[in-house]
Design a protein around this motif. Structure first.
Motif, mmCIF file in Angstrom:
data_model
loop_
_atom_site.group_PDB
_atom_site.id
_atom_site.type_symbol
_atom_site.label_atom_id
_atom_site.label_comp_id
_atom_site.label_asym_id
_atom_site.label_seq_id
_atom_site.Cartn_x
_atom_site.Cartn_y
_atom_site.Cartn_z
ATOM 1 N N UNK A 177 -20.061 76.564 40.732
ATOM 2 C CA UNK A 177 -20.527 76.050 39.448
ATOM 3 C C UNK A 177 -19.872 76.705 38.250
ATOM 4 N N UNK A 178 -18.719 77.333 38.443
ATOM 5 C CA UNK A 178 -18.037 77.998 37.331
ATOM 6 C C UNK A 178 -17.441 76.954 36.384
ATOM 7 N N UNK A 179 -17.511 77.241 35.086
ATOM 8 C CA UNK A 179 -16.914 76.381 34.071
ATOM 9 C C UNK A 179 -15.664 77.066 33.528
ATOM 10 N N UNK A 180 -14.786 76.286 32.905
ATOM 11 C CA UNK A 180 -13.607 76.884 32.281
ATOM 12 C C UNK A 180 -14.049 77.786 31.148
ATOM 13 N N UNK A 181 -13.323 78.844 30.925
ATOM 14 C CA UNK A 181 -13.648 79.758 29.840
ATOM 15 C C UNK A 181 -13.286 81.181 30.226
ATOM 16 N N UNK A 182 -13.726 82.108 29.422
ATOM 17 C CA UNK A 182 -13.418 83.522 29.644
ATOM 18 C C UNK A 182 -14.290 84.098 30.750
ATOM 19 N N UNK A 183 -13.690 84.999 31.516
ATOM 20 C CA UNK A 183 -14.408 85.683 32.586
ATOM 21 C C UNK A 183 -14.216 87.183 32.425
ATOM 22 N N UNK A 184 -15.226 87.936 32.749
ATOM 23 C CA UNK A 184 -15.167 89.392 32.748
ATOM 24 C C UNK A 184 -14.891 89.830 34.183
ATOM 25 N N UNK A 185 -13.889 90.671 34.370
ATOM 26 C CA UNK A 185 -13.569 91.179 35.704
ATOM 27 C C UNK A 185 -13.695 92.695 35.665
ATOM 28 N N UNK A 186 -14.495 93.228 36.575
ATOM 29 C CA UNK A 186 -14.675 94.673 36.676
ATOM 30 C C UNK A 186 -14.314 95.121 38.081
ATOM 31 N N UNK A 187 -13.597 96.245 38.174
ATOM 32 C CA UNK A 187 -13.287 96.832 39.475
ATOM 33 C C UNK A 187 -14.528 97.552 39.955
#
Length: 74
Positions: free
Chosen positions: A21-31
Motif C-alpha cells: 500500500x505504499x504511495x509515491x513520495x518521500x521515504x525515510x530509511x534508517x539502518x
C-alpha cells in the motif's frame, strides 16, 4: 515478502510491492542492526490561510533587500 533491489542511475532502488500500500513520495530509511527500516514521510503543507494571517505591525520592521529578481518562463 521478498522484493528486489536494483540499480537506478548511480543509486540503488528498492521495489515496494503494491500489496504494502505504499504511495509515491518521500521515504525515510534508517539502518537498523543488520537491516533497514523504510517508512513514508508524511507530506507537510502550509495551512490554506497561513500567509493571509501574517501581519507585521512593528513600525521598526524593514524588509531586507531581496537582490535582483530574474524573470522565469512558466
Amino acid at each position: 515478502m521478498i522484493t528486489k533491489v536494483f540499480k537506478s542511475g548511480n543509486s540503488m532502488a528498492l521495489r515496494l510491492p503494491r500489496a504494502l500500500g505504499a504511495a509515491e513520495g518521500s521515504m525515510l530509511i534508517e539502518k537498523r542492526d543488520d537491516g533497514w527500516l523504510v517508512k513514508p514521510v508524511p507530506e507537510t503543507k502550509w495551512p490554506a490561510d497561513f500567509f493571509d494571517k501574517i501581519c507585521i505591525e512593528d513600525p521598526a520592521f524593514e524588509r531586507p533587500d531581496q537582490g535582483t529578481v530574474r524573470s522565469v518562463e512558466l
